[in-house]
Design an enzyme around this catalytic site. Structure first.
Site, short mmCIF file in Angstrom:
data_model
loop_
_atom_site.label_atom_id
_atom_site.label_comp_id
_atom_site.label_asym_id
_atom_site.label_seq_id
_atom_site.Cartn_x
_atom_site.Cartn_y
_atom_site.Cartn_z
N CYS A 80 0.58 3.92 1.99
CA CYS A 80 0.41 3.23 4.10
C CYS A 80 1.79 3.78 4.22
O CYS A 80 2.59 4.43 5.18
CB CYS A 80 0.56 1.50 4.25
SG CYS A 80 -1.23 1.24 3.82
N CYS A 91 0.78 -1.53 0.04
CA CYS A 91 0.21 0.01 0.02
C CYS A 91 1.09 1.11 -0.33
O CYS A 91 1.35 1.37 0.98
CB CYS A 91 -1.04 -0.13 1.43
SG CYS A 91 -1.41 1.41 1.32
#
Length: 107
Positions: free
Chosen positions: A35, A32
């Site tokens: 993230c 991600c």
């Protein structure tokens, strides 16, 4: 600076639910991009607020925790205090925005 803790099903209760003070739990995954952008921001917040603990939960490895806390999109940041979720934020945000979201909970 506080060390970021990687939480698992086995240590989540001890690291988050039974912890004193505020605990920021970052539900994330290695693939991600947002993230990965958020990670250094959470490190900065932890460094500037010594009473705040940052815990990371890899949703790929800890699917049961992600399901239990109804994580449907990542990054999902949940601030716990006294074992309860007090604030939830979904998506990467700048440091100032996160601090505003968590105002009054970072002491």
């Amino acid at each position: 600076m506080n060390d970021v803790i990687n939480a698992t099903t086995e240590n989540f209760a001890a690291e988050v639910l039974e912890a004193e003070g505020s605990v920021i739990v970052d539900f994330w995954a290695p693939w991600c991009g947002p993230c990965r952008q958020l990670s250094p921001i959470l490190d900065q917040i932890a460094a500037e607020h010594p009473n705040v603990k940052v815990v990371k939960v890899n949703v790929d490895d800890e699917f049961d925790l992600a399901t239990e806390y109804r994580v449907t999109s990542i990054p999902a940041i949940k601030l716990f205090r006294d074992g309860e979720v007090k604030k939830e934020v979904v998506g990467a945000r700048p440091k100032g925005a996160l601090e505003k979201d968590f105002e009054g909970l970072l002491d």
